[in-house]
Design a protein around this motif. Structure first.
Motif, short mmCIF file in Angstrom:
data_model
loop_
_atom_site.label_atom_id
_atom_site.label_comp_id
_atom_site.label_asym_id
_atom_site.label_seq_id
_atom_site.Cartn_x
_atom_site.Cartn_y
_atom_site.Cartn_z
N VAL A 16 9.58 -2.91 -12.78
CA VAL A 16 9.19 -3.23 -14.14
C VAL A 16 8.31 -2.12 -14.68
N GLU A 17 8.61 -1.66 -15.87
CA GLU A 17 7.74 -0.74 -16.56
C GLU A 17 6.86 -1.54 -17.51
N PRO A 18 5.55 -1.37 -17.46
CA PRO A 18 4.68 -2.19 -18.27
C PRO A 18 4.65 -1.82 -19.74
N THR A 19 5.17 -0.68 -20.12
CA THR A 19 5.11 -0.28 -21.50
C THR A 19 6.49 0.12 -21.97
N GLY A 20 6.58 0.23 -23.30
CA GLY A 20 7.85 0.63 -23.87
C GLY A 20 7.93 2.11 -24.06
N PRO A 269 5.45 -21.36 -22.69
CA PRO A 269 4.21 -20.66 -23.05
C PRO A 269 3.42 -20.19 -21.83
N ARG A 270 3.48 -20.95 -20.75
CA ARG A 270 2.77 -20.53 -19.54
C ARG A 270 3.34 -19.22 -19.00
N ARG A 271 4.66 -19.09 -19.09
CA ARG A 271 5.30 -17.85 -18.65
C ARG A 271 4.88 -16.68 -19.54
N ALA A 272 4.80 -16.92 -20.85
CA ALA A 272 4.41 -15.87 -21.78
C ALA A 272 3.02 -15.33 -21.47
N VAL A 273 2.08 -16.25 -21.22
CA VAL A 273 0.71 -15.83 -20.93
C VAL A 273 0.65 -15.06 -19.61
N ALA A 274 1.29 -15.60 -18.57
CA ALA A 274 1.24 -14.96 -17.25
C ALA A 274 1.89 -13.58 -17.28
N LEU A 275 3.02 -13.45 -17.99
CA LEU A 275 3.69 -12.15 -18.07
C LEU A 275 2.86 -11.14 -18.85
N THR A 276 2.19 -11.57 -19.91
CA THR A 276 1.35 -10.65 -20.68
C THR A 276 0.21 -10.11 -19.82
N VAL A 277 -0.44 -11.00 -19.09
CA VAL A 277 -1.51 -10.57 -18.20
C VAL A 277 -0.96 -9.66 -17.11
N SER A 295 3.98 -1.89 -27.11
CA SER A 295 4.42 -1.67 -25.74
C SER A 295 4.44 -2.98 -24.95
N VAL A 296 3.45 -3.83 -25.20
CA VAL A 296 3.40 -5.12 -24.52
C VAL A 296 4.59 -5.98 -24.95
N ARG A 297 4.86 -5.99 -26.25
CA ARG A 297 6.00 -6.76 -26.73
C ARG A 297 7.30 -6.26 -26.14
N ALA A 298 7.44 -4.93 -26.04
CA ALA A 298 8.65 -4.37 -25.45
C ALA A 298 8.78 -4.79 -23.99
N LEU A 300 7.58 -7.53 -22.64
CA LEU A 300 7.95 -8.95 -22.62
C LEU A 300 9.42 -9.13 -22.94
N ALA A 301 9.91 -8.37 -23.91
CA ALA A 301 11.34 -8.47 -24.24
C ALA A 301 12.19 -8.06 -23.06
N GLY A 302 11.74 -7.08 -22.29
CA GLY A 302 12.48 -6.66 -21.11
C GLY A 302 12.56 -7.71 -20.04
N HIS A 303 11.71 -8.73 -20.13
CA HIS A 303 11.74 -9.84 -19.18
C HIS A 303 12.25 -11.12 -19.83
N SER A 304 13.08 -10.93 -20.86
CA SER A 304 13.82 -12.04 -21.48
C SER A 304 12.92 -13.08 -22.14
N VAL A 305 11.76 -12.64 -22.65
CA VAL A 305 10.93 -13.54 -23.45
C VAL A 305 11.56 -13.61 -24.84
N PRO A 306 11.98 -14.80 -25.31
CA PRO A 306 12.73 -14.88 -26.57
C PRO A 306 11.96 -14.38 -27.78
N ASP A 307 10.67 -14.65 -27.87
CA ASP A 307 9.87 -14.26 -29.03
C ASP A 307 8.62 -13.53 -28.53
N PRO A 308 8.70 -12.21 -28.30
CA PRO A 308 7.55 -11.47 -27.76
C PRO A 308 6.31 -11.55 -28.65
N GLU A 309 6.52 -11.57 -29.98
CA GLU A 309 5.36 -11.64 -30.87
C GLU A 309 4.59 -12.95 -30.68
N ALA A 310 5.32 -14.05 -30.61
CA ALA A 310 4.67 -15.34 -30.38
C ALA A 310 4.05 -15.39 -28.99
#
Length: 759
Positions: A16-20, A269-277, A295-298, A300-310
């Motif tokens: 996984v690359e942490p940035t876009g 939502p729990r997945r979204a928070v854990a992946l962001t951290v 970069s964070v949103r990118a 998250l999108a790379g890990h199939s998060v449907p709405d990275p902004e949210a």
């Protein structure tokens, strides 16, 4: 300077690359604890080896240094001209604590690390405790959480600055600097080892892991990371498994599916928070203290998060991450009604950054501490060198230069002692401390100073009893260590940070020395003392972007061309065991191999296997190790201590590291210990050896950078052999290979606190 993106971590996951848009380097330290079973498997991809053609070498090759071990290899002789070399990996060379004063129990490296971080961790926990509790997933937002979401939207829309929403309260007034030193100093109590999780906690976690199909061997790490309620935390939020070093998102997803069944989904939502951290923690291992929100949103999108902004908003609302945007400096208005001759182009807004609380706290604490030293120092007229005069009139001074320039700040400390001041020199690695001691200069390591194992001790208020602290190897300071160090200095103390800005940066988060240099908030003294001899000429040229051909009449530099990784390993063993001892007179135990990374056909693992078989063969009956093995021990992430195995018993492996004896507990042998005949460039930083063999197999070309080459070549004192299989990639790396920048906040924080009008 930062390490090249192509370097690989000891055993860190590489999927996984942490940035876009950014391409940060791989983690610098820490073994992955994940085993190859169940839902959580460790991943160690091996790079494919591409044979590289080697150029014809000159007839004047140093035959004695490159003589083959068997007659079939005698036609492969090395040229004496300086050619090209390759990129290595990232990790650091920490030090063993210095010997405590009489009556003080001796500290282990793990204890030293715990003490060094205790004060900062306490502040972080206090700040977290002040926050309101996180919202339950899917709950309606109100109060502080709603304000945080509004903050993110306002910052991104340009309506407000990110710093508006995260300003700290005004600090309490600093205590006045003591006019006289305390009659006696008080050493802090010996820190206890981190308590092991209770057996009941570990057993409960083991049951949850088994239920989710994860390796039960992770129970101890999970319990240590999540606390006494770890089992219930995992049941409530299975993605908290990502808090264990080495666990990857897809593995945590599998664990969550096994526990939650149909209730598990990618938009949880729990997945979204854990992946962001997780993305920000991963970026911190690669040197960043914050990441751009895009970069964070990118990621998250790379890990199939449907709405990275949210997802980002959810993480901010839960207070799991912070949002920042540095204030723009307003431009001066033209006087009167005078119109500017040309319309000034609108400056782009500062990027919106996301960061973790611990690194935000560290950078803010460090900036405040440096500003305090600058403001509380009493100017005095010191006679002597340019560095001495600057240190006399300023509380913070930066000093840059190569290996030879280290004598200048050491002389400054000696002169300060003659003036009756309490002065101390601190270095990064224990090898550097021993080298200064051999030259007649007293020094301690930063880790030993912070732990209380060495140095002057602390006064009644917890400050180090010092009037001047000189820190060598300053580029190796990560932001958390630097924050603890500066916070430990009393008001009025002078701080001199000295180092070579061309070397690889710290293995941890931040780029303290580079940021303070760039901020231009204090005197910067550049040494004019060149490094001597052919090695000094070669390394100085690399720092300037030139790979020069250097005359080496004393066999100081030898290039050994190879066709593939297998030949590179063979030649390396031959050099260490036979050629260098015979031709140069340096025994194998004083020769260090530096290579690209841990993986691959010519990484540290492959080289250490071959070198052990030749230099200290044995069955590895103590967890893969035998008495006499050279080892590299990581007591904490980003710190490495090199030594030799002495013995083993029921408690673990006993090592000899310089003049210290260390115990590696048996439960940490697999995760924190590796053989040490071959190291990465970061593990070798801060130390030097009489002879160094730099190994550059063909598959390392993509990861080469000028800082890596500069650091690897600069570890040699008397002799450098380059096992070279990267063709023209070495010259290109020296000329063009700038390592990727790290995203940090220290520079603007310092500029806001200390910048003068003319700057």
């Amino acid at each position: 300077m930062t390490e090249p993106a192509g370097e690989t971590a000891p055993e860190a996951p590489e999927d996984v690359e942490p940035t876009g848009d950014d391409a940060p380097q791989e983690p610098a330290e820490a073994e992955t604890a994940v085993e190859a079973e169940g839902a959580v498997e460790s991943q160690e991809p091996e790079k494919s080896q591409e044979p590289a053609e080697t150029a014809e070498t000159e007839e004047t090759a140093e035959a004695e240094v490159v003589q083959a071990a068997d007659e079939a290899d005698e036609d492969q002789e090395a040229g004496a001209a300086v050619a090209e070399v390759e990129v290595a990996e990232v990790a650091d060379t920490p030090e063993a604590p210095a010997t405590p004063e009489a009556g003080t129990p001796e500290l282990s490296d793990a204890q030293a690390e715990l003490a060094a971080q205790r004060e900062l961790r306490a502040r972080i926990e206090a700040r977290k405790a002040e926050k309101e509790g996180p919202l339950a997933s899917g709950a309606k937002l109100s109060g502080t959480a709603a304000d945080l979401l509004a903050a993110v939207r306002a910052v991104e829309g340009g309506a407000a600055s990110g710093t508006t929403f995260f300003e700290d309260p005004e600090p309490a007034p600093r205590r006045p600097a003591p006019e006289t030193a305390p009659a006696m100093t008080v050493r802090p109590p010996v820190p206890a080892q981190a308590p092991a999780p209770a057996p009941g906690t570990t057993a409960a976690v083991r049951e949850v892991l088994a239920k989710g199909g994860a390796p039960e061997s992770l129970a101890g790490q999970v319990a240590a990371a999540l606390g006494e309620a770890a089992a219930q935390v995992l049941l409530d939020d299975p993605w908290q498994l990502l808090s264990v070093s080495g666990v990857r998102p897809e593995q945590a997803d599998g664990f969550a599916r096994a526990l939650l069944g149909a209730a598990c989904g990618p938009d949880d939502p729990r997945r979204a928070v854990a992946l962001t951290v997780w993305l920000l923690e991963r970026a911190a291992l690669q040197g960043h203290t914050a990441l751009e929100i895009g970069s964070v949103r990118a990621g998250l999108a790379g890990h199939s998060v449907p709405d990275p902004e949210a997802a980002v908003e959810e993480a901010v609302s839960a207070a799991a991450v912070l949002v920042f945007q540095e204030e723009e400096t307003p431009e001066e208005e033209p006087e009167g009604d005078e119109e500017p001759a040309e319309a000034v182009a609108e400056q782009p807004a500062s990027p919106v950054l996301l960061g973790l609380d611990r690194y935000a706290m560290a950078e803010e604490s460090l900036a405040d501490g440096l500003a305090r030293l600058v403001r509380t120092a009493t100017a005095d007229s010191w006679e002597g060198s340019e560095l001495e005069r600057a240190a006399g009139t300023h509380g913070l001074v930066l000093h840059t230069g190569g290996e030879a320039s280290r004598a200048e700040p050491v002389a400054l400390a000696a002169a300060a002692r003659e003036r009756g001041l309490r002065a101390l020199v601190a270095v990064h690695a224990d090898a550097g401390r021993r080298a200064l001691g051999a030259a007649g200069a007293e020094a301690v390591t930063v880790a030993a100073l912070l732990s209380g194992a060495a140095g002057p001790g602390r006064d009644e208020e917890g400050s180090l009893a010092l009037d001047l602290l000189v820190v060598l190897d300053a580029p190796q300071l990560d932001v958390e260590t630097a924050a603890v160090l500066v916070e430990s200095l009393p008001d009025g103390c002078r701080l001199v940070l000295s180092g070579d800005p061309e070397v690889l940066g710290a293995p941890g988060a931040g780029r303290v020395f580079t940021d303070v240099l760039a901020a231009r908030v204090c005197p910067r003294i550049a040494s004019r003392r060149p490094d001597p001899g052919p090695l000094g000429e070669l390394v100085s040229g690399i720092g300037a972007g030139e790979l020069n051909q250097v005359e080496a009449p004393g066999k100081e530099i030898v290039i050994v061309p190879v066709r593939d990784a297998g030949e590179a390993v063979h030649r390396t063993v031959q050099l260490v065991a036979d050629s260098v001892p015979r031709a140069i007179g340096v025994p194998p135990e004083q020769t260090q191999v530096v290579t690209v990374g841990h993986g691959g056909s010519a990484g540290t693992r492959a080289l250490n296997v071959a070198l052990k078989q030749r230099l200290n063969p044995g069955p590895g009956r103590f967890g893969g190790y035998d008495p006499g093995d050279r080892v590299a021990f990581a007591p904490a992430p980003g710190r490495t201590v090199t030594g030799t195995v002495l013995s083993a018993d029921a408690e673990g492996l006993r090592l000899r590291c310089g003049d210290e004896e260390l115990l590696v507990p048996k439960e940490r042998v697999e995760s924190a210990l590796r053989h040490g005949w071959a190291l990465t460039a970061h593990q070798a930083a801060g130390a030097r050896w009489p002879a160094v063999v730099v190994v550059l197999p063909g598959d390392a070309a993509g990861g080469l950078s000028r800082p890596w080459v500069y650091t690897a070549f600069g570890r040699a004192e008397r002799h450098l052999s380059v096992v070279h299989g990267v063709d023209q990639a070495l010259a290109r790396a020296v000329a063009e290979g700038v390592a990727p920048e790290r995203t940090t906040r220290l520079r603007p924080l310092l500029e806001a606190l200390l910048a003068t009008p003319e700057e």
